[in-house]
Motif scaffolding. Structure first.
Motif, PDB file in Angstrom:
ATOM      1  N   LEU A 133     -25.925 -39.753  13.070  1.00  0.00           N
ATOM      2  CA  LEU A 133     -26.947 -38.688  13.204  1.00  0.00           C
ATOM      3  C   LEU A 133     -26.337 -37.508  14.120  1.00  0.00           C
ATOM      4  N   LYS A 134     -25.792 -37.687  14.783  1.00  0.00           N
ATOM      5  CA  LYS A 134     -24.968 -36.407  15.654  1.00  0.00           C
ATOM      6  C   LYS A 134     -24.061 -35.875  14.699  1.00  0.00           C
ATOM      7  N   GLU A 135     -23.305 -36.478  13.904  1.00  0.00           N
ATOM      8  CA  GLU A 135     -22.246 -35.900  12.926  1.00  0.00           C
ATOM      9  C   GLU A 135     -23.013 -35.269  12.011  1.00  0.00           C
ATOM     10  N   LYS A 136     -23.931 -35.775  11.592  1.00  0.00           N
ATOM     11  CA  LYS A 136     -24.862 -34.953  10.258  1.00  0.00           C
ATOM     12  C   LYS A 136     -25.564 -33.884  10.692  1.00  0.00           C
ATOM     13  N   PHE A 137     -26.212 -33.755  12.137  1.00  0.00           N
ATOM     14  CA  PHE A 137     -27.056 -32.840  12.518  1.00  0.00           C
ATOM     15  C   PHE A 137     -26.688 -32.383  13.693  1.00  0.00           C
ATOM     16  N   PRO A 138     -25.210 -31.864  13.740  1.00  0.00           N
ATOM     17  CA  PRO A 138     -24.683 -31.487  15.228  1.00  0.00           C
ATOM     18  C   PRO A 138     -25.537 -30.631  16.158  1.00  0.00           C
ATOM     19  N   ASP A 139     -26.294 -29.812  15.356  1.00  0.00           N
ATOM     20  CA  ASP A 139     -26.978 -28.721  16.324  1.00  0.00           C
ATOM     21  C   ASP A 139     -28.302 -29.108  16.588  1.00  0.00           C
ATOM     22  N   GLU A 140     -28.768 -30.112  15.999  1.00  0.00           N
ATOM     23  CA  GLU A 140     -30.157 -30.854  16.241  1.00  0.00           C
ATOM     24  C   GLU A 140     -30.281 -31.837  17.157  1.00  0.00           C
ATOM     25  N   VAL A 141     -29.264 -32.715  17.489  1.00  0.00           N
ATOM     26  CA  VAL A 141     -29.097 -33.733  18.232  1.00  0.00           C
ATOM     27  C   VAL A 141     -28.903 -33.339  19.628  1.00  0.00           C
ATOM     28  N   ILE A 142     -29.868 -33.382  20.211  1.00  0.00           N
ATOM     29  CA  ILE A 142     -29.775 -32.780  21.875  1.00  0.00           C
ATOM     30  C   ILE A 142     -29.145 -34.081  22.794  1.00  0.00           C
ATOM     31  N   ASP A 143     -29.455 -35.029  22.594  1.00  0.00           N
ATOM     32  CA  ASP A 143     -29.058 -36.128  23.661  1.00  0.00           C
ATOM     33  C   ASP A 143     -29.296 -37.516  23.030  1.00  0.00           C
ATOM     34  N   ILE A 144     -28.395 -38.475  23.137  1.00  0.00           N
ATOM     35  CA  ILE A 144     -28.135 -39.832  22.878  1.00  0.00           C
ATOM     36  C   ILE A 144     -28.224 -40.487  24.143  1.00  0.00           C
ATOM     37  N   ALA A 145     -29.309 -41.529  24.268  1.00  0.00           N
ATOM     38  CA  ALA A 145     -29.300 -42.202  25.371  1.00  0.00           C
ATOM     39  C   ALA A 145     -29.357 -43.837  25.071  1.00  0.00           C
ATOM     40  N   ASP A 146     -28.505 -44.814  25.777  1.00  0.00           N
ATOM     41  CA  ASP A 146     -28.713 -46.144  25.502  1.00  0.00           C
ATOM     42  C   ASP A 146     -28.968 -46.899  26.893  1.00  0.00           C
ATOM     43  N   PHE A 147     -30.213 -47.242  26.733  1.00  0.00           N
ATOM     44  CA  PHE A 147     -30.871 -48.027  28.083  1.00  0.00           C
ATOM     45  C   PHE A 147     -31.080 -49.263  27.558  1.00  0.00           C
ATOM     46  N   ARG A 148     -30.628 -50.412  28.150  1.00  0.00           N
ATOM     47  CA  ARG A 148     -30.852 -51.692  27.838  1.00  0.00           C
ATOM     48  C   ARG A 148     -30.832 -52.155  26.572  1.00  0.00           C
ATOM     49  N   GLY A 149     -29.998 -51.412  25.865  1.00  0.00           N
ATOM     50  CA  GLY A 149     -29.952 -51.872  24.213  1.00  0.00           C
ATOM     51  C   GLY A 149     -30.667 -51.287  23.401  1.00  0.00           C
ATOM     52  N   GLN A 150     -31.622 -50.249  23.875  1.00  0.00           N
ATOM     53  CA  GLN A 150     -32.467 -49.364  23.218  1.00  0.00           C
ATOM     54  C   GLN A 150     -31.890 -48.251  23.047  1.00  0.00           C
ATOM     55  N   VAL A 151     -31.386 -47.704  22.047  1.00  0.00           N
ATOM     56  CA  VAL A 151     -30.964 -46.338  21.669  1.00  0.00           C
ATOM     57  C   VAL A 151     -31.988 -45.206  21.272  1.00  0.00           C
ATOM     58  N   SER A 152     -31.990 -44.101  21.947  1.00  0.00           N
ATOM     59  CA  SER A 152     -33.086 -42.990  21.926  1.00  0.00           C
ATOM     60  C   SER A 152     -32.101 -41.950  21.568  1.00  0.00           C
ATOM     61  N   VAL A 153     -32.700 -41.053  20.663  1.00  0.00           N
ATOM     62  CA  VAL A 153     -32.039 -39.812  20.172  1.00  0.00           C
ATOM     63  C   VAL A 153     -32.851 -38.890  20.090  1.00  0.00           C
ATOM     64  N   SER A 154     -32.738 -37.690  21.063  1.00  0.00           N
ATOM     65  CA  SER A 154     -33.508 -36.619  21.396  1.00  0.00           C
ATOM     66  C   SER A 154     -33.004 -35.523  20.442  1.00  0.00           C
ATOM     67  N   VAL A 155     -34.072 -35.031  19.703  1.00  0.00           N
ATOM     68  CA  VAL A 155     -33.692 -33.892  18.869  1.00  0.00           C
ATOM     69  C   VAL A 155     -34.615 -32.787  18.607  1.00  0.00           C
ATOM     70  N   ASN A 156     -34.051 -31.830  17.996  1.00  0.00           N
ATOM     71  CA  ASN A 156     -34.821 -30.499  18.013  1.00  0.00           C
ATOM     72  C   ASN A 156     -36.029 -30.889  16.996  1.00  0.00           C
ATOM     73  N   ARG A 157     -37.085 -30.114  17.609  1.00  0.00           N
ATOM     74  CA  ARG A 157     -38.168 -30.609  16.671  1.00  0.00           C
ATOM     75  C   ARG A 157     -38.268 -29.891  14.897  1.00  0.00           C
TER      76      ARG A 157
ATOM     77  N   ASP B  53     -36.169 -33.265   8.469  1.00  0.00           N
ATOM     78  CA  ASP B  53     -34.963 -33.661   7.730  1.00  0.00           C
ATOM     79  C   ASP B  53     -34.231 -34.817   8.255  1.00  0.00           C
ATOM     80  N   ILE B  54     -34.321 -34.929   9.686  1.00  0.00           N
ATOM     81  CA  ILE B  54     -33.744 -35.910  10.343  1.00  0.00           C
ATOM     82  C   ILE B  54     -34.370 -37.448   9.758  1.00  0.00           C
ATOM     83  N   CYS B  55     -35.697 -37.409  10.070  1.00  0.00           N
ATOM     84  CA  CYS B  55     -36.487 -38.646   9.482  1.00  0.00           C
ATOM     85  C   CYS B  55     -36.293 -38.958   8.047  1.00  0.00           C
ATOM     86  N   GLY B  56     -36.008 -38.111   7.285  1.00  0.00           N
ATOM     87  CA  GLY B  56     -36.009 -38.124   5.800  1.00  0.00           C
ATOM     88  C   GLY B  56     -34.581 -38.568   5.497  1.00  0.00           C
ATOM     89  N   TYR B  57     -33.513 -37.968   6.309  1.00  0.00           N
ATOM     90  CA  TYR B  57     -32.067 -38.944   6.286  1.00  0.00           C
ATOM     91  C   TYR B  57     -32.128 -40.162   6.459  1.00  0.00           C
TER      92      TYR B  57
END
Length: 176
Positions: A10-34, A39-43
């Motif tokens: 997702l970071k490769e596809k939307f480099p300017d939109e992905v603000i942060d990637i967090a991995d906490f206890r096996g749960q990955v969260s991606v913070s994105v520009n609203r 487009d991100i969800c469609g992808y």
């Protein structure tokens, strides 16, 4: 594919939109520009290797002390590949809005209405954005951290007297 791999893709596809990637206890969260969340969800939905075809939950979050006061959190799952990902759209306080994802997942409809009702987040393009839990004349957004615990000063739900009257006859009607 592992969730962290999906996040990096997702970071490769939307480099300017992905603000942060967090991995906490096996749960990955991606913070994105609203602005590009649709487009991100469609992808994530349409990409065959990812196929996030199930929106298990969508909710609002209020962080009054942060730069982006609100978040809309999308908990996604692929029934085909059995992997999960959390996407967080960062929403500023001065313009609490984001594009609706009901065109990607029809089940987002009621979740978005709830986030609107509780937090006041506007979902642009939503087919029926109106209150879902509270009466239409309700003032304010009860899940915001600055909402008074007892509700607005001097305000009473207009239908309360009717409800109270109905319940006064519970014993008579055999309702326990």
């Amino acid at each position: 594919m592992e969730p962290l791999e999906i996040a990096n893709k997702l970071k490769e596809k939307f480099p300017d939109e992905v603000i942060d990637i967090a991995d906490f206890r096996g749960q990955v969260s991606v913070s994105v520009n609203r602005d590009r969340v649709l487009d991100i969800c469609g992808y994530l939905y349409n990409e065959p290797d990812i196929s996030m075809n199930y929106l298990s939950d969508l909710c609002g979050v209020d962080y009054p002390e942060k730069k982006f006061r609100f978040e809309v959190v999308y908990n996604l799952y692929s029934l085909k590949h059995r992997h999960a990902l959390r996407v967080k759209a960062l929403i500023p306080e001065h313009e609490p809005s984001v594009n609706s994802v009901t065109g990607v997942w029809a089940g987002a409809n009621w979740h978005e209405r709830e986030a609107y009702d509780m937090y006041g987040i506007i979902f642009k393009g939503h087919p029926d954005l109106r209150r879902i839990l509270l009466p239409e004349d309700w003032e304010g957004f009860p899940q915001r951290k600055n909402y008074p615990l007892k509700g607005p000063e001097g305000w009473e739900y207009k239908e309360f007297k009717k409800v109270k009257e109905l319940h006064s006859r519970d014993d008579e009607w055999g309702i326990k």
